[in-house]
Every structure is written in C-alpha cells, then in structure tokens.
Write a protein that holds these residues in place. Sequence first.
Motif, PDB file in Angstrom:
ATOM      1  N   SER A  10       1.051  -1.261  -0.374  1.00 30.60           N
ATOM      2  CA  SER A  10      -0.290  -0.055   0.774  1.00 30.60           C
ATOM      3  C   SER A  10       0.794   1.492   0.093  1.00 30.60           C
ATOM      4  CB  SER A  10      -0.940   0.009   1.380  1.00 30.60           C
ATOM      5  OG  SER A  10      -0.271  -0.575   2.767  1.00 30.60           O
ATOM      6  N   VAL A  69       2.416   5.108  -3.053  1.00 23.55           N
ATOM      7  CA  VAL A  69       0.926   4.630  -2.808  1.00 23.55           C
ATOM      8  C   VAL A  69       0.262   3.454  -3.878  1.00 23.55           C
ATOM      9  CG1 VAL A  69      -1.652   5.702  -2.331  1.00 23.55           C
ATOM     10  CG2 VAL A  69       0.623   6.656  -1.237  1.00 23.55           C
ATOM     11  N   ARG A  70       0.019   2.417  -3.518  1.00 23.19           N
ATOM     12  CA  ARG A  70      -0.120   1.297  -3.820  1.00 23.19           C
ATOM     13  C   ARG A  70      -0.120   1.374  -5.586  1.00 23.19           C
ATOM     14  NH1 ARG A  70      -4.533   3.124  -1.200  1.00 23.19           N
ATOM     15  NH2 ARG A  70      -5.362   4.570  -2.305  1.00 23.19           N
ATOM     16  N   VAL A  74       3.614   9.567  -5.737  1.00 20.02           N
ATOM     17  CA  VAL A  74       3.524  10.921  -5.224  1.00 20.02           C
ATOM     18  C   VAL A  74       4.287  11.483  -4.723  1.00 20.02           C
ATOM     19  CG1 VAL A  74       1.008   9.404  -4.315  1.00 20.02           C
ATOM     20  CG2 VAL A  74       2.925   9.248  -3.168  1.00 20.02           C
ATOM     21  N   ASP A  77       3.700  14.620  -5.343  1.00 17.96           N
ATOM     22  CA  ASP A  77       1.617  15.355  -4.630  1.00 17.96           C
ATOM     23  C   ASP A  77       2.177  16.567  -3.397  1.00 17.96           C
ATOM     24  OD1 ASP A  77       1.367  14.430  -6.757  1.00 17.96           O
ATOM     25  OD2 ASP A  77       0.426  12.735  -6.313  1.00 17.96           O
ATOM     26  N   ARG A  81      -3.470  16.143  -1.891  1.00 19.91           N
ATOM     27  CA  ARG A  81      -3.338  15.027  -2.520  1.00 19.91           C
ATOM     28  C   ARG A  81      -3.542  13.843  -1.984  1.00 19.91           C
ATOM     29  NH1 ARG A  81      -5.115  12.684  -6.543  1.00 19.91           N
ATOM     30  NH2 ARG A  81      -4.071  11.345  -7.803  1.00 19.91           N
ATOM     31  N   ARG A  82      -2.483  13.372  -0.946  1.00 15.94           N
ATOM     32  CA  ARG A  82      -2.038  12.183  -0.373  1.00 15.94           C
ATOM     33  C   ARG A  82      -3.344  12.281   0.418  1.00 15.94           C
ATOM     34  NH1 ARG A  82       5.029  12.633   0.283  1.00 15.94           N
ATOM     35  NH2 ARG A  82       4.945  14.246  -1.550  1.00 15.94           N
ATOM     36  N   ARG A  84      -5.978  12.280   0.495  1.00 19.67           N
ATOM     37  CA  ARG A  84      -6.993  12.094  -0.311  1.00 19.67           C
ATOM     38  C   ARG A  84      -7.075  10.555  -1.236  1.00 19.67           C
ATOM     39  NH1 ARG A  84      -7.409  16.991  -2.204  1.00 19.67           N
ATOM     40  NH2 ARG A  84      -6.415  16.652  -4.176  1.00 19.67           N
ATOM     41  N   LEU A  85      -5.605  10.551  -1.006  1.00 21.78           N
ATOM     42  CA  LEU A  85      -5.325   9.184  -2.004  1.00 21.78           C
ATOM     43  C   LEU A  85      -5.020   8.227  -0.641  1.00 21.78           C
ATOM     44  CD1 LEU A  85      -2.610   9.631  -3.842  1.00 21.78           C
ATOM     45  CD2 LEU A  85      -4.616   9.002  -4.626  1.00 21.78           C
ATOM     46  N   GLY A  86      -5.066   8.292   0.706  1.00 23.49           N
ATOM     47  CA  GLY A  86      -5.629   7.698   1.549  1.00 23.49           C
ATOM     48  C   GLY A  86      -3.949   7.027   2.831  1.00 23.49           C
TER      49      GLY A  86
END
Length: 262
Positions: A10, A69-70, A74, A77, A81-82, A84-86
């Motif tokens: 992840s 991330v996955r 990033v 970024d 934004r990170r 939002r990506l979890g």
Amino acid sequence: MGTSAEQQPSLSTRDLSIRFGGHVAVNAVTADFYPGTLTVIVGPNGAGKTTYFNLVSGQLPATSGSVLVRGADVTRDGAARRTRLGIGRAFQLTNLFPNLTVIENVRLAVQSRAGLGLNFLSIWSSHKELVARAEHYLERVALAGRRDTRVGALPHGDQRKLEVAILLALEPDIMMFDEPTAGMSVDEVPVVLDLIQKVKDERNKTVLLVEHKMDVVRQLADRIVVLVNGTLVADGKPVEVMQSKIVQEAYLGTPEPQHAQA
Ligand SMILES: Nc1ncnc2c1ncn2[C@@H]1O[C@H](COP(=O)(O)OP(=O)(O)OP(=O)(O)O)[C@@H](O)[C@H]1O
Ligand SMILES: [Mg+2]
C-alpha cells in the motif's frame, strides 16, 4: 500477514532522502508496507523517524528518492492530495480545534470523511448519524465521558486520545502514529494501543507506528524497522530485529535478555 510476494504494497519508499543543509536526516530509506500489518519504527532521538513520516505524508519535500501509494508515485504531490489518496497522520495536537468540544472535533472528521465539507453548523440537526458515528469513535478511545468538554481544557493525554479518534474517523488506508501514547498515564496507554491493533486487524489498515516503549513494540509489531542517523539499519520480524547485533549495539545499547517466547 501481508508480506506475501504477490501482494502489492500500500505504501513504499524508494531511496527516500532529505537533507537539511549538510545534514542528511533521512538517508536513502527503501521499504514496503502492506495492508493488515503494523510496522513499528524505532531508533534513537534524532534518528529521522518523524522526518520520515513528514516525507511520506508530504509535509516535507524529498531531496531525492520517491514515495509510492499502491504503486503510484506521489513524490511530487502535496500533502492534501496524499491525504485524499489515503495517507492519514496524527499530527500531535496541531489539527485539533481547541475552542470546539470533543464531540464537535470528531464530528468534523466524520463529516470530512463523508465528503460534506466543513459547513457543519447548518446541518447539525439533520445529521444525527454523523454525531452517532463521532460518539462511536469517542467510545473506542474511552473519551465518551469528555464528550462536551472544550478541547483546549482537556488534559494532554486526552488530547492525544482525541487525535487518535479523529484519525480513525477519517478512515485512511495508511495510518501513521508518531508516539501516540506520549504524555498518557500508564492505564491509558493500553486502550490506545489495543485500539490501533484492532483497527489494523479489523479494517486491514497499513499501520506505521513510532513508539519508544519496548514492551509495546514487542507486543504490537508485526515488523520492526530501525532507523539510526537517518539510515534503515534493520527491517524484519520483531524477534529477529530485537536480537540482531546491529540493533543491540546501535540502539538498545545493551544486549536484550533472551525471551522464552522467541
Ligand atoms: N525542519 C528541519 N530543519 C532542520 N533540521 C531538521 C528539521 N526537522 C528535523 N531536523 C533534524 O533531522 C534529524 C531527525 O529529526 P527527527 O525529528 O526526524 O528525529 P526522530 O527520530 O523523530 O527523533 P525523536 O525520537 O526525538 O522524536 C534531527 O537531527 C533534527 O534536528
Ligand atoms: Mg520524532
């Protein structure tokens, strides 16, 4: 356990570094983190643990290397934004609203997760379920009794628990906790750590935890990563890492007694 070769990490860092002037605070750290695993990051004061978290969450820009991330890069970024990506991070009190109550703070997080934005006052009465969910998270960190206390008036340990409740409410896939039990009384510590472990198990989260208490590390960690002077010097199963020569010399200082459970 999520360390099988076919599973996608992840979160990954590749040769991740940051330099402050002449000082390399994080030095080419390469690691993969998997869903359903709890990795404890240990190391002496100033080893670069918090800085590593800052690089992962985007609070600091990498000097070189990358954050994935996955599998998606990033590195360029920003933090928003990170998020939002979890990637979720407990920020040691800086993300609390001190003039709002405990329940209002958690409700804002629930609401933010629900994608409703921060215009909460107007929809307060029509969103009982948001409050109910916020109450659920408060119960999980044993803070329900402080529901209506203004956050600025909370004892430090309770503020840390609230922070954990807020991070849970945001439901990120990747959760980073930097010494979450610092400043807590001894009876509060297990509540928070048990909770972090449960979230990892029940929700298949990827958990990164910086923690100094070695009994805690031994109890919770699926894996231990050791940083010394910004460099990853050990990474593996707790028993192996705790007994490795480099860790005992560089970090623990004295040899660990042998444990029967090994
Ligand atoms: N913004 C910054 N500017 C300059 N130097 C920094 C900055 N942030 C961290 N450092 C330095 O980077 C090194 C690593 O610090 P960091 O806070 O990441 O260590 P740590 O492992 O989290 O330590 P602790 O266990 O005390 O929390 C230290 O030498 C610190 O002084
Ligand atoms: Mg730190």
